[in-house]
Design an enzyme around this catalytic site. Structure first.
Site: not given
Ligand code: BGC
Length: 745
Positions: A289
């Protein structure tokens, strides 16, 4: 004869797609060619180029363009993927750097959070789960994929398949609610919608099952927080929707921000390697993530960046989102022998494999002329309207206040959500635009056009938050002039979604006072809720005659709600998550384990709160209709089956009201005695049916070992002989029950 990938499309999409895709048929190389091509490419890569493939980088915030400093990296083949670069032109331009300038011409993979729509925004996934209709989830994901892919995106960070039992957690709106079975069915449907049969097709994108894993179990419902649960709970509650996504073909997974058992999910060999790779044989790519590898330093499980990079790669992360610890530290870590070359090769192999499967080597560029035709297409909006109506839940309708009577001549639409174009799009809105949103007020106004002299007036009353009640007098004035008041209250888009945790589930600001004030005028009042999570609405449930749960319904929400309020669509949605009475009941979910002292109102020494009833405000699976349904003739194909046998359960559902409508027949299973405690009941099947007045349908469910069995204390899957019950109902409470036996050997 349509091509195989078109055959899987929802029929209504086919004409549009044929129109837009003429001459563009595309696919990935045959599966048998992928591994040799991956290996051949891998053999030609330098260590630096390999590490480059592991890097995903972000765009310039809010402009969605490639950063200047990243152009050079792309030209040198030192980046594998970008997120948040948007628009066909910008994506092609960035792609050219990799494909035309870099030594090995490895295409970039462009990803974006297309969570519930790209430009045309569908209801949030939690709302869509209220449809209890996998065809709806598949169709919405298919359209979102077609729009996203027409802009050059080839990867969405969806579906989010986290089970969530805590509505304080803002991200509950992004998933399918509290039930592993409903969550699994919808996870698979969304993966099919995004990827189709062939993610390389020009109207498909790679799906990403996230967040692996137990992110929904964040303590206190606080985002990014610790998850503490047993392997048994992980495997029985949190894993199943991921497994379903994988079985449906999900090519990518994203790991979560939380720790599990004290180990960050971004460096957890148990979840990333043992389960995902060794047990489930996942051969796609796993992305971290956003900076979650770096965050291991803040978790204090990594001493520094090098330590975090080493742990993450060795545990099974393939691609690093945004932070650059792999790029900075892997060369040295490899020299020092702390990361074996085979680990790096394995990560690169997975990334290349997915790029081949996505057809990127054959077709790195998108046809820029298609974007404007596909994105925001009229047909997509029509689908969004249908889907939002299908996702609406009627929570209360005393005295048949709804649908709005044809004779009604004056309607007052009141409340801060009644004409707010922002909230319906939610926190995750892709490229959704407020100027596209049909608000409730706009939807009702266009609905009454052509219905003679019907007046629809609007007053905001108050803001979503804040202390001002200056707008109350005008709202009261309009309500008094009307025959019906529709009060739209709830949450702003920022109050749910990522980092949108709340400690209270009450309506914010003075909204409840607004409802009370309008209700006190004596004008029949309907409350429409716009919210990303279950709210605590006890007073409204007790006093207001009609309540409609709209959730955050997307671009076409206002039209869909007008369809429902006027009865052109008969609501048939059901709650995919329990509505508590107060936040203190959280976590409260229907499939809890049996306790030794089940709650009894007249016995203090039972499992309950002394200051609250034990049941929720609205249970899982609950929702009303403008017609009524009756279930009868629950029939089992046998009274006794072998542990490996199958049982067919059938039940008749009849529309006993006077208008066509939908019912969701739900089948729950209860294992009377088992060696480890099992839930009081477990959803084991469901079917949404549409019936004319007087119409009857027999609904059949098949139960086999996969539903009857469970993980015993040694985490072995077993079907234990003994007594079971099945209940067919229209919510998780009540219904018709029959018993049967799984016979011993
Ligand atoms: C979130 C994800 C997301 C990623 C990209 C993160 O902060 O937890 O769900 O896909 O950002 O935007």
């Amino acid at each position: 004869m349509p091509s195989p990938c078109l055959r899987s499309l929802p029929s209504r999409l086919v004409p549009l797609v044929l129109l837009g895709l003429a001459g563009l048929a595309r696919s990935a190389p045959p599966a048998r060619d992928v591994e040799p091509r991956v290996n051949e490419l891998l053999a030609r890569m330098t260590v630096e180029e390999k590490i480059g493939q592991l890097q995903q980088l972000d765009s310039v915030p809010n402009t969605w363009a490639i950063r200047d400093e990243h152009r050079d990296l792309a030209s040198r083949g030192l980046v594998g993927s970008f997120l948040n670069i948007r628009g066909a032109k910008a994506i092609n331009e960035a792609q050219r750097l990799a494909v035309e300038k870099s030594r090995l011409r490895i295409p970039l993979l462009f990803g974006f959070d297309v969570i519930h729509g790209y430009r045309v925004i569908f209801p949030t996934p939690l709302a869509e789960a209220s449809s209890w209709d996998p065809a709806v989830a598949e169709r919405a994901a298919g359209i979102a994929a077609a729009e996203a892919a027409s802009t050059g995106l080839k990867w969405t960070f969806a579906p989010m398949v986290d089970i969530a039992r805590d509505p304080r957690w803002g991200r509950i709106m992004e998933g399918s609610g509290e039930d592993p079975y409903l969550g699994s069915v919808l996870a698979a449907a969304r993966v099919r919608g995004f990827q189709g049969d062939d993610p390389a097709a020009p109207d498909r994108v790679l799906a990403c099952a996230k967040h692996w894993v137990a992110y929904g179990a964040a303590e206190g419902g606080r985002d990014y927080n610790t998850a503490e649960l047993s392997e048994h709970t992980l495997r029985t509650t949190y894993f199943p929707p991921f497994r379903a996504a994988l079985d449906a073909g999900a090519q990518t997974f994203m790991c979560s921000f939380n720790t599990i058992d004290g180990v960050p999910a971004s460096a957890n060999p148990f979840t990333l390697t043992k389960v995902l790779r060794d047990e489930w044989h996942f051969d796609g790519l796993l992305v971290s993530d956003y900076e979650s590898i770096k965050e291991m330093i803040a978790h204090r499980t990594a001493a520094d960046g090098a330590d975090a990079a080493r742990q993450a790669l060795n545990a099974g992360v393939d691609m690093e989102m945004v932070s650059r610890l792999f790029a900075e530290h892997l060369p040295k870590l490899m020299e020092q022998g702390k990361v074996p070359p085979a680990k790096l090769d394995e990560a690169v192999r997975r990334i290349l494999r997915v790029k081949f499967r996505a057809g990127l080597f054959e077709h790195p560029y998108v046809d820029e002329s298609r974007e404007a035709k596909v994105v925001g297409a009229r047909e997509h909006r029509a689908a969004a309207r249908e889907i939002a109506a299908r996702s609406t839940v009627l929570l209360k309708n005393d005295g048949g206040l709804l649908p709005i009577k044809p004779a009604t001549r004056a309607i007052a639409v009141i409340g801060p959500l009644a004409d707010d174009p922002d909230a319906p799009l939610s926190h995750w809105r892709g490229d959704g635009r407020v100027e596209d949103t049909v608000t409730l007020f706009a939807g009702l106004r266009s609905k009454v056009q052509g219905r003679g002299d019907v007046q629809v007036t609007y007053a905001k009353g108050c803001d979503i938050e804040g202390d001002s009640v200056d707008g109350f007098p005008e709202a009261v004035r309009l309500a008094r002039q009307a025959e019906l008041a529709i009060v739209a209250v709830g949450e702003s888009s920022a109050m749910s979604g990522e980092a949108g945790s709340r400690s209270s589930l009450d309506l914010p600001g003075h909204q409840l006072n607004l409802v009370k004030t309008i209700q006190a005028t004596g004008v029949p009042t309907v409350v429409v809720l716009y919210n990303g999570r279950p709210l605590t609405i006890g007073w409204i449930a007790d006093h207001v005659p009609a309540i409609v749960e709209a959730w955050l319904p997307g671009t076409e929400g206002g039209n869909a709600l007008a369809d429902v309020l006027f009865g052109d669509v008969n609501p048939g949605g059901k709650l995919p998550v329990t509505f508590p009475r107060t936040v203190g009941q959280v976590p409260i979910y229907y499939n809890a384990l049996s306790t030794g002292r089940p709650a009894k109102a007249d016995n203090r020494y039972t499992s309950k709160y002394i200051d609250l009833p034990s049941d929720p405000q609205f249970p899982f699976g609950y929702g009303l209709s403008y017609t009524r349904f009756e279930l009868s003739s629950l029939t089992l194909s046998a009274k006794s089956i072998a542990p490996d046998g199958k049982l067919t359960v059938s039940v008749d559902v009849k529309n006993v009201g006077d208008r066509p409508g939908d019912e969701v027949v739900q089948l729950y299973l209860r294992d009377e005695v088992s060696s480890v405690a099992r839930p009081v009941k477990e959803l084991a099947g469901f079917r949404r049916v549409t019936l004319p007045p007087g119409g009857t349908q027999t609904v059949r469910f098949e139960l086999g070992p996969d539903r009857l069995g469970f993980l015993d204390a040694n985490l072995r899957f077993v079907v234990e002989p003994g007594q079971f019950q099945v209940t067919a109902g229209t919510s998780s409470v009540g219904g018709l029950t029959e018993g049967f036996e799984v016979a011993g050997p």
